[in-house]
Scaffold this motif. Structure first.
Motif, short mmCIF file in Angstrom:
data_model
loop_
_atom_site.label_atom_id
_atom_site.label_comp_id
_atom_site.label_asym_id
_atom_site.label_seq_id
_atom_site.Cartn_x
_atom_site.Cartn_y
_atom_site.Cartn_z
N SER A 122 0.85 -1.18 0.00
CA SER A 122 0.00 0.00 0.00
C SER A 122 0.89 1.23 0.00
N LEU A 123 0.63 2.17 -0.91
CA LEU A 123 1.42 3.39 -1.03
C LEU A 123 0.61 4.57 -0.52
N SER A 124 1.29 5.49 0.15
CA SER A 124 0.66 6.73 0.59
C SER A 124 0.95 7.81 -0.44
N ILE A 125 -0.06 8.20 -1.20
CA ILE A 125 0.06 9.21 -2.25
C ILE A 125 -1.04 10.25 -2.02
N ASP A 126 -0.70 11.51 -2.15
CA ASP A 126 -1.67 12.57 -1.90
C ASP A 126 -2.77 12.56 -2.96
N PHE A 127 -3.99 12.31 -2.53
CA PHE A 127 -5.18 12.40 -3.38
C PHE A 127 -5.02 11.70 -4.73
#
Length: 214
Positions: A122-127
């Motif tokens: 799972s990657l944390s990417i802004d919007f």
């Protein structure tokens, strides 16, 4: 409607958890395919066919699974638990083996092994919202729905390194609403990509970095 060689297209029926299958020539709906796994409305937001043409996948805005169907006969293959999120889109690797499923408000991109229907990471990417992958399978480009940038993800390595790219010359990246990139597409020669910006009401043309051999 069972002819595997018939050309057809698919449309999400977001309000009733079905996908309509159209005959491409006559534009007539041949059948409705029930989708989702819960008794409540899960709101199928996007249906997309994999690059190899073998399968179609459904992403649910109010659901928690990714579903897979065959294109030959529209039969159900399976569902993958990806967790709760406002799932908007799926982007495929060029070999159809990986998917990148985006929950925009939650700021999550799930990297999915589509062959085995398993979540890799799972990657944390802004919007995160729209995007594409390069034909060499090295990078995914993902729009950020709020802000002045898009995100470039290295998908050919083990760590999925990310790099934010500002859509304005000399700008620092920010999640403050400015361009609000919604979707983008790569040119056939892969030297440029075109970003639709819903806040600034424009399409911005970006040039990719080229190697010394180009």
């Amino acid at each position: 409607s069972d002819d595997p060689n018939r050309k057809k297209f698919y449309v999400c029926m977001q309000g009733c958890d079905q996908v309509a299958v159209f005959d491409a020539q006559s534009k007539v709906i041949m059948r409705y395919i029930p989708v989702g796994v819960d008794p409540t409305i899960e709101a199928p937001h996007l249906v997309r066919v994999s690059p190899d043409g073998e399968y179609w996948y459904v992403v649910f805005y109010s659901g928690h699974v990714l579903q897979k169907f065959r294109t030959s006969d529209d039969s159900y293959v399976g569902a993958l638990e990806i967790g709760t999120g406002d799932w908007n889109t799926i982007i495929f690797s060029p070999d159809s083996k990986k998917g990148f499923v985006n929950a925009t408000i939650a700021g999550i991109t799930k990297v999915v092994d589509l062959e085995n229907m398993a979540v890799e990471t799972s990657l944390s990417i802004d919007f995160p919202h729209g995007g594409f992958t390069t034909s060499d399978g090295e990078y995914a480009y993902i729009t950020s729905q709020t802000g002045n940038f898009i995100t470039k993800v290295e998908i050919d390595g083990p760590f999925y390194d990310v790099d934010k790219i500002a859509l304005g010359t000399g700008e620092n990246t920010s999640t403050a609403s400015k361009y609000d990139a919604h979707e983008m597409i790569l040119s056939p020669d892969e030297h440029f990509y075109y970003v639709s910006c819903q806040k600034s009401n424009e399409v911005r043309v970006m040039e990719r970095e080229r190697s010394s051999s180009d």
